[in-house]
Design a protein around this motif. Structure first.
Motif, PDB file in Angstrom:
ATOM      1  N   GLN A 194     -10.152   0.544   9.152  1.00 40.77           N
ATOM      2  CA  GLN A 194      -9.031  -0.499   9.434  1.00 40.77           C
ATOM      3  C   GLN A 194      -9.168  -1.045  10.885  1.00 40.77           C
ATOM      4  N   PRO A 231     -11.590  -1.219   4.045  1.00 44.17           N
ATOM      5  CA  PRO A 231     -11.418  -2.698   3.953  1.00 44.17           C
ATOM      6  C   PRO A 231     -12.616  -3.426   3.974  1.00 44.17           C
ATOM      7  N   VAL A 271       0.834  -1.091  -0.077  1.00 49.20           N
ATOM      8  CA  VAL A 271       0.025  -0.100   0.008  1.00 49.20           C
ATOM      9  C   VAL A 271       1.049   1.256  -0.237  1.00 49.20           C
ATOM     10  N   ALA A 303      -3.434   4.167   7.322  1.00 47.23           N
ATOM     11  CA  ALA A 303      -4.582   5.017   6.695  1.00 47.23           C
ATOM     12  C   ALA A 303      -4.639   6.311   6.973  1.00 47.23           C
ATOM     13  N   ASP A 321     -10.160   4.658   4.027  1.00 49.20           N
ATOM     14  CA  ASP A 321      -9.964   3.464   4.188  1.00 49.20           C
ATOM     15  C   ASP A 321     -11.104   2.649   4.163  1.00 49.20           C
ATOM     16  N   SER A 378     -10.562   8.896   9.577  1.00 45.69           N
ATOM     17  CA  SER A 378      -9.374   8.210   9.083  1.00 45.69           C
ATOM     18  C   SER A 378      -9.049   7.083   9.927  1.00 45.69           C
ATOM     19  N   GLY A 379      -8.850   5.813   9.281  1.00 50.29           N
ATOM     20  CA  GLY A 379      -8.284   4.740  10.252  1.00 50.29           C
ATOM     21  C   GLY A 379      -9.288   3.930  10.821  1.00 50.29           C
ATOM     22  N   THR A 385      -6.578  -4.708   3.737  1.00 50.99           N
ATOM     23  CA  THR A 385      -6.711  -4.601   5.212  1.00 50.99           C
ATOM     24  C   THR A 385      -5.241  -4.501   5.490  1.00 50.99           C
ATOM     25  N   SER A 386      -5.267  -3.116   6.211  1.00 49.67           N
ATOM     26  CA  SER A 386      -3.528  -2.477   6.595  1.00 49.67           C
ATOM     27  C   SER A 386      -3.654  -1.832   7.676  1.00 49.67           C
ATOM     28  N   ASP A 444      -8.644   2.832  -0.471  1.00 49.57           N
ATOM     29  CA  ASP A 444      -7.841   1.487  -0.110  1.00 49.57           C
ATOM     30  C   ASP A 444      -8.618   0.536   0.513  1.00 49.57           C
TER      31      ASP A 444
END
Length: 298
Positions: A173, A125, A76, A107, A123, A169-170, A101-102, A98
């Motif tokens: 994830q 996923p 990524v 993110a 993000d 953001s985040g 899975t990060s 995106d």
């Protein structure tokens, strides 16, 4: 809200899930440019009308919405921030999603970099494996600006049926980590139940009829246990990627001061399978550990 008529979608990562997701977008009439490190994996999409891009940079330059679903956080970071990175070449006002899975921290890093450049970064996923991707019934967990989430709703609705905005953001994830934690312990239970049924002399298919719709019911029990029984260990989701997800979750849990013994046990068992050469198998191959490897010295 983005319109289909004015949207060109760039799709990076045409693996087990990405291929079906891009195919669904094509079927709905979207114009799609695809990039994958191995071009042969994109041949079916090209035959269906997708256009090939030679680099993530070319995807970014052509598309108004860029979707990525690749293997690891390092992939990524390279795709978004490397020499040919998406965020250095995407148009101002474009959207990036995106779906890998990060890590939540990455993110947030991408979100901040995108914000500097006038690019919306979310993000998002997914869960649902190869079946959910193929049928357009994925669960999609979204983090980022709510306005971007609302704008991208038509795209998300092609790919999934359970689409939830989780927060800043985040957050997408972090939600996916909750999902993977729940699956990890559940997969242990599913495997043990099937092996128990076999050792008790029961017909495991008949056992599934009784337990899959009761209190024990789960996606893994309904969709992956039948594959175990048939000896089908083809990947709907690779063991190597599941191990990566569990390790991210363990790191996040440690950072938050949380103990996760169930997750730790699942990571340990899957890591043993990895050492035995099962990285490219589907997560249902945990069944092999109980069938063949449980007495292994490793």
């Amino acid at each position: 809200m983005v319109s289909q008529e004015n949207s060109i979608i760039g799709f990076v990562g045409t693996g087990v899930m990405g291929n079906s997701m891009a195919k669904n977008l094509l079927a709905k009439g979207y114009r799609v440019f695809v990039y994958n490190r191995t071009k042969t994996k994109a041949e079916e999409l090209l035959s269906l009308g997708a256009k090939w891009a030679d680099t993530p940079k070319e995807v970014a330059e052509k598309a108004t919405i860029i979707i990525t679903i690749v293997g690891y956080p390092s992939d990524v970071e390279e795709i978004y921030l490397g020499e040919n990175g998406i965020l250095f070449h995407a148009k101002k006002g474009s959207y990036t999603i995106d779906m890998t899975t990060s890590t939540p921290s990455l993110a947030k890093k991408l979100f901040e970099e995108g914000k500097k450049r006038g690019i919306y970064v979310v993000d998002a996923p997914v869960s649902g494996g190869d079946i959910g991707a193929r049928e357009g019934k994925l669960s999609i967990m979204v983090g980022g600006e709510e306005a971007a989430f609302q704008a991208l709703a038509p795209v998300f609705e092609v790919l999934g049926t359970n689409i939830v905005y989780q927060g800043e953001s985040g957050a997408g994830q972090h939600t996916k980590m909750c999902n993977q934690i729940a699956i990890a312990s559940n997969m242990i239970g599913v495997c043990e139940a099937i092996v128990y049924a076999e050792k008790a002399g029961l017909n495991p298919d008949t056992v599934l009829k009784s337990i899959s719709t009761g209190a024990a019911g789960s996606f893994s029990l309904s969709n992956l246990a039948p594959r175990m029984i048939k000896g089908d260990f083809e990947p709907g989701f690779y063991i190597k990627h599941f191990i990566k997800d569990m390790r991210i979750a363990l790191e996040e849990a440690k950072f938050m001061g949380m103990n996760a013994p169930g997750l730790q046990l699942a990571e340990n068992l899957y890591s043993r399978l990895s050492k035995l050469g099962e990285d490219e198998s589907g997560t249902q191959a945990l069944y092999k550990y109980y069938q063949h490897y449980s007495n292994s010295a490793i």
